[in-house]
Design an enzyme around this catalytic site. Structure first.
Site, PDB file in Angstrom:
ATOM      1  N   ARG A  44       0.946  -1.281   0.058  1.00 21.53           N
ATOM      2  CA  ARG A  44       0.200   0.031  -0.092  1.00 21.53           C
ATOM      3  C   ARG A  44       1.004   1.164   0.101  1.00 21.53           C
ATOM      4  NH1 ARG A  44       2.429   2.030   3.827  1.00 21.53           N
ATOM      5  NH2 ARG A  44       0.873   3.563   3.637  1.00 21.53           N
ATOM      6  N   GLY A  45       0.237   2.515  -0.023  1.00 25.57           N
ATOM      7  CA  GLY A  45       1.007   3.522  -0.250  1.00 25.57           C
ATOM      8  C   GLY A  45       1.041   3.883  -1.817  1.00 25.57           C
ATOM      9  N   ASP A 235      -1.948  10.944  -2.270  1.00 28.02           N
ATOM     10  CA  ASP A 235      -2.615   9.918  -3.113  1.00 28.02           C
ATOM     11  C   ASP A 235      -3.023  10.404  -4.369  1.00 28.02           C
ATOM     12  OD1 ASP A 235      -2.845   8.535  -0.326  1.00 28.02           O
ATOM     13  OD2 ASP A 235      -2.824   6.975  -1.705  1.00 28.02           O
TER      14      ASP A 235
HETATM   15  O1  MRU Z   1      -4.513   3.225   2.091  1.00 27.38           O
HETATM   16  P1  MRU Z   1      -2.802   3.502   2.183  1.00 27.38           P
HETATM   17  O2  MRU Z   1      -2.216   2.789   3.154  1.00 27.38           O
HETATM   18  O3  MRU Z   1      -2.492   2.983   0.692  1.00 27.38           O
HETATM   19  O4  MRU Z   1      -2.912   5.009   2.278  1.00 27.38           O
HETATM   20  C1  MRU Z   1      -1.614   5.368   1.837  1.00 27.38           C
HETATM   21  C2  MRU Z   1      -1.716   7.167   2.305  1.00 27.38           C
HETATM   22  O5  MRU Z   1      -2.585   7.635   2.637  1.00 27.38           O
HETATM   23  C3  MRU Z   1      -0.190   7.681   2.121  1.00 27.38           C
HETATM   24  O6  MRU Z   1      -0.278   8.761   2.874  1.00 27.38           O
HETATM   25  C4  MRU Z   1       0.049   7.972   0.689  1.00 27.38           C
HETATM   26  O7  MRU Z   1      -0.265   6.983  -0.087  1.00 27.38           O
HETATM   27  C5  MRU Z   1       1.421   8.671   0.337  1.00 27.38           C
HETATM   28  S1  MRU Z   1       2.419   7.228   0.248  1.00 27.38           S
HETATM   29  C6  MRU Z   1       3.982   7.890  -0.100  1.00 27.38           C
END
Ligand code: MRU
Length: 341
Positions: A44-45, A235
């Site tokens: 994720r991220g 995102d």
């Molecule tokens: O649901 P996730 O864990 O994928 O959400 C991730 C985030 O909101 C992060 O802050 C974002 O993707 C930036 S990661 C460098």
């Protein structure tokens, strides 16, 4: 610790749902497993899911090696669409898939072997590029951090969310490497606790002072004077500088404004979406009610309760003090600074 790796004919990734209790790796040659890992948040991220999808497409190409070129392209296009449909908000996913499709559609590719090589090279290139982007974000962002700062962050925008180092955490890691003494405040980040599980783990591994707090304690920590800067990831950033990030980011930005604390967003150029004029157009993923009614598999809310579980929120550009990218630090009006750079 390697978040995700290309092994030549397979992908190896950390199952982040098990961290920090267990450092478990998954290895697969099947793009469907990659899609499932993205859906389940094992990987994720925003940047990391882009890298994972690109590698998934390289796996799909291998699976279709024996077909004629037309069927090969159709099979890989199907896999690309399947991977692209796993999560809607992080634009890095669609960006990486689009890059892979340009390679796939290249008419000069002689046969499936040549196409597999080209797709593999592109996936590895996306991975390597992401590592470099993180390093540059860290360098540009560290200039905003001063010795003695208390930095609050939300969710996990670290090495686990990218190919290496991260975005918001790259800023913190780089500032710490420069010898700046920093105290980090990590929001736990309900419902899936990426802050409590992942951000604290990454910071502690690097010996950086970190305090875990409930999301609802952030404003109190600010009023107490402990927080002097906020740095978060993103995102998707719309053309006017509105920022989608993990749910709970928007209230942090509002609290920071109340207390006059700078609110910084760190993201690579692959997170920018110039096609959207404002954050109102960003698709926000809604996830399973179980993520809210249960905590780590244990039911905490009454059976049958109605649930609202958006995975992201949008912080208006007016609350964003600056956006740190691999190309530098940009301030409003973002249409003219960031999106014309
Ligand atoms: O649901 P996730 O864990 O994928 O959400 C991730 C985030 O909101 C992060 O802050 C974002 O993707 C930036 S990661 C460098």
């Amino acid at each position: 610790v390697r978040t995700i790796e290309w092994l030549g004919d397979a992908v190896r990734l950390i199952d982040q749902t098990r961290l920090p209790l267990e450092l478990h790796h998954k290895e697969t040659r099947d793009y469907r497993d990659i899609a499932e890992s993205i859906r389940r948040l094992e990987v994720r991220g925003a940047p990391a899911i882009g890298v994972a999808a690109a590698m998934g497409i390289a796996l799909a190409a291998r699976e279709h090696a024996a077909l004629g070129m037309k069927e090969f392209r159709a099979g890989v296009e199907y896999a690309a669409e399947f991977l692209n449909s796993t999560r809607p908000t992080a634009v890095n996913l669609g960006w990486a898939v689009a890059r892979m499709l340009v390679v796939l559609r290249d008419e000069s590719l002689a046969d499936t072997e040549a196409a597999i090589d080209a797709l593999t090279r592109e996936a590895v290139e996306i991975f390597e590029e992401d590592r470099e982007l993180s390093r540059r974000i860290g360098e540009h962002g560290a200039a905003l951090i001063e010795d003695g700062d208390g930095v609050l962050t939300h969710c996990n925008a670290g090495g686990l969310a990218t190919a290496e180092l991260g975005t918001a955490l790259a800023v913190i890691f780089t500032a710490a490497e420069q010898g700046k003494r920093i105290r980090v405040f990590a929001d736990e980040t309900r419902p899936l606790l990426q802050g409590a599980r992942l951000t604290t783990w990454e910071l502690m591994q690097r010996g950086i002072d970190v305090t875990l707090l409930c999301d609802s304690a952030a404003a109190s920590a600010m009023r107490a004077g402990w927080v002097t800067k906020v740095v978060v990831g993103a995102d998707r950033i719309a053309g006017n500088g509105d920022v989608a990030n993990k749910i709970g980011t928007f209230p942090v930005a509002m609290a920071a404004r109340e207390f006059g604390i700078p609110f910084y967003v760190a993201a690579p150029f692959s997170t920018l979406d110039a096609s959207l004029s404002s954050g109102a157009e960003i698709p926000i993923e809604e996830r399973d009610a179980l993520e809210v009614t249960d905590i780590q598999g244990v039911r905490v809310a009454p059976e049958g309760v109605k649930v609202y579980n958006p995975a992201f929120d949008v912080t208006p550009a007016a609350l964003v003090s600056a956006i740190v990218t691999d190309a530098g630090v940009f301030r409003a009006p973002y249409e003219e600074t960031l999106f014309r750079s």
